[in-house]
Design an enzyme around this catalytic site. Structure first.
Site, short mmCIF file in Angstrom:
data_model
loop_
_atom_site.label_atom_id
_atom_site.label_comp_id
_atom_site.label_asym_id
_atom_site.label_seq_id
_atom_site.Cartn_x
_atom_site.Cartn_y
_atom_site.Cartn_z
N ASP A 112 128.12 47.16 -14.39
CA ASP A 112 128.36 48.31 -15.28
C ASP A 112 129.24 47.97 -16.48
OD1 ASP A 112 130.88 48.13 -14.10
OD2 ASP A 112 131.15 50.31 -14.06
N GLU A 113 129.22 46.72 -16.89
CA GLU A 113 130.15 46.27 -17.91
C GLU A 113 129.49 45.28 -18.88
OE1 GLU A 113 133.34 44.40 -15.86
OE2 GLU A 113 134.47 44.13 -17.71
N1 DCP Z 1 132.47 47.95 -6.97
C1 DCP Z 1 132.41 47.61 -5.61
N2 DCP Z 1 133.50 47.10 -4.98
C2 DCP Z 1 134.68 46.94 -5.65
C3 DCP Z 1 134.74 47.23 -7.04
C4 DCP Z 1 133.61 47.76 -7.65
O1 DCP Z 1 131.35 47.77 -5.00
N3 DCP Z 1 135.75 46.45 -5.02
C5 DCP Z 1 131.27 48.54 -7.61
C6 DCP Z 1 131.37 50.05 -7.59
C7 DCP Z 1 131.77 50.45 -8.97
C8 DCP Z 1 131.13 49.34 -9.80
O2 DCP Z 1 131.15 48.18 -8.97
O3 DCP Z 1 131.33 51.76 -9.31
C9 DCP Z 1 131.89 49.08 -11.07
O4 DCP Z 1 133.21 48.66 -10.78
P1 DCP Z 1 134.43 49.09 -11.67
O5 DCP Z 1 135.57 48.22 -11.31
O6 DCP Z 1 134.02 49.16 -13.09
O7 DCP Z 1 134.80 50.55 -11.11
P2 DCP Z 1 134.24 51.99 -11.44
O8 DCP Z 1 133.12 51.95 -12.42
O9 DCP Z 1 133.92 52.65 -10.14
O10 DCP Z 1 135.51 52.72 -12.07
P3 DCP Z 1 136.15 52.60 -13.53
O11 DCP Z 1 136.01 53.96 -14.15
O12 DCP Z 1 137.59 52.28 -13.29
O13 DCP Z 1 135.45 51.54 -14.27
CA CA Z 2 133.27 50.81 -14.42
#
Ligand code: DCP
Ligand code: CA
Length: 382
Positions: free
Chosen positions: A102-103
């Site tokens: 997602d990045e």
């Molecule tokens: N992910 C995962 N296990 C982790 C970290 C992340 O499976 N320990 C997965 C779920 C997240 C996705 O990868 O939704 C993207 O990780 P991010 O670190 O970007 O976290 P989020 O998108 O959930 O939150 P943010 O708004 O902080 O980016």
């Molecule tokens: Ca994210």
């Protein structure tokens, strides 16, 4: 020349996708995770208020936030949106790097001014949000590290631009934990030496950091000073083929458009077979007269034949199309390409269609493309 590096990151990605599927989850404490891994994968901001974070063991998260709604998660739908966003970025920027599911980093250097680069970035962000409905944050600066940190600062669902020369000033008040490479151990070591903010870290002599942390200390010091030379690693898309066409006059005749899509699929499927590849993802892009663009895609079992690919592409088109719509551009993309030495009759779309495809391919190989095409497809758009 100063670079213009954009960083984009979806907010609470897995949770946001779940909220698209079930709007009852909006504004609630939601955690995606648990299951076999036994940890939190993604959690909503409401759950974060209780101290929950990604990577936390399930038991601990349950204790901290008893009201949380837990969802096991569905990688298929996360991959679907990740691919869709990648397709939109690929369509709108020449040089991007997919850093995780997602990045993204996007190099916008060369869009004559930094201001123009930010305008372009804002348009791209709006476009992704419009097409997916997912919240997305982003930052533009002169390098990858500052942009990544600034994206975190812009969350939730925000955008920010750090102009050249302002990097240090922007970073200074932030805690050292915001530097992507500063792990828990490094942070506690630095905090024990009264280095709490990035500004404090930046003003420590680099030699001191090298003494404490070795070579890594120097890189960390550079980052704290807003210095980062790392380049956007260009995504080489060998794994897709596509075709699109802009019409001289807008089209609204459904049958005519279907026949154009059919022609495109036929051509792409021929290319696929001549490269001995198969596809497992079909995308259709439509741009309307007001320039609004929609992309829809579908994952399928490995396919090589015209009939199946066309059928799926037309289904995607019909999902979007409504009478009266004026269409200025149509595109079809086949991705997830895999080389295949497998006999084509082992593919899911085996049968007499395949034999027909082969016979037609042979004629085309001998006499050229125009010699033969299906009665219901328009092949002169390419
Ligand atoms: N992910 C995962 N296990 C982790 C970290 C992340 O499976 N320990 C997965 C779920 C997240 C996705 O990868 O939704 C993207 O990780 P991010 O670190 O970007 O976290 P989020 O998108 O959930 O939150 P943010 O708004 O902080 O980016
Ligand atoms: Ca994210």
């Amino acid at each position: 020349m100063k670079r213009a590096i954009l960083h984009m990151d979806l907010d609470t990605f897995f949770v946001s996708v779940e909220r698209l599927k079930n709007p009852d989850l909006i504004e609630k404490s939601v955690i995606v995770g648990g299951g076999e891994r036994g940890v939190v994968a993604s959690c909503s901001y409401e759950a974060r208020k209780f101290g929950v974070h990604a990577g936390m063991p399930t038991k601990q998260a349950e204790k901290l936030c008893p009201e949380a709604i837990w969802i096991k998660g569905d990688m298929g739908s996360y991959k679907y949106f990740s691919d869709l966003i990648t397709t939109i970025i690929a369509d709108n920027t020449p040089n991007y790097e997919k850093a995780s599911i997602d990045e993204f980093y996007i190099d916008l250097t060369g869009l004559d001014t930094f201001y123009n680069a930010f305008e372009h970035a804002k348009k791209l962000r709006r476009e992704i949000i419009r097409q997916t409905g997912l919240p997305l944050s982003m930052a533009l600066s002169t390098n990858k590290t500052v942009s990544k940190i600034a994206t975190g600062f812009a969350k939730p669902n925000g955008e920010i631009c750090i102009e050249a020369g302002n990097e240090k000033e922007f970073l200074a008040p932030l805690p050292i934990s915001k530097i992507p490479m500063a792990g828990e151990k490094t942070c506690s070591l630095l905090i024990s030496r009264k280095i709490n903010t990035i500004g404090e870290l930046a003003s420590v002599p680099v030699e001191l950091l090298q003494n404490i942390l070795g070579k890594y200390g120097a890189t960390l010091w550079e980052k704290a000073n807003g210095i980062c030379y790392s380049e956007v690693v260009k995504h080489q898309d060998h794994k897709s083929i596509s075709q699109e066409t802009t019409f001289d006059t807008d089209l609204s005749d459904e049958e005519q458009i279907k026949s154009i899509i059919s022609g495109m699929c036929e051509r792409l499927a021929y290319k696929l077979r001549s490269q001995q590849k198969s596809t497992n993802c079909i995308a259709v892009k439509i741009r309307f007269s007001d320039f609004k663009t929609f992309t829809r895609q579908i994952h399928i079992a490995n396919a090589v034949n015209d009939h199946l690919i066309t059928q799926q592409a037309i289904k995607l088109f019909v999902d979007i199309f409504q009478p009266e719509m004026k269409i200025r551009l149509i595109g079809v993309r086949l991705s997830g390409l895999k080389s295949s030495t497998i006999q084509t009759n082992l593919f899911i779309d085996q049968d007499k269609d395949m034999k027909l495809n082969h016979a037609v391919d042979e004629i085309r190989n001998k006499y050229g493309w125009k010699k033969i095409n299906k009665a219901n497809s328009t092949v002169n758009y390419r």
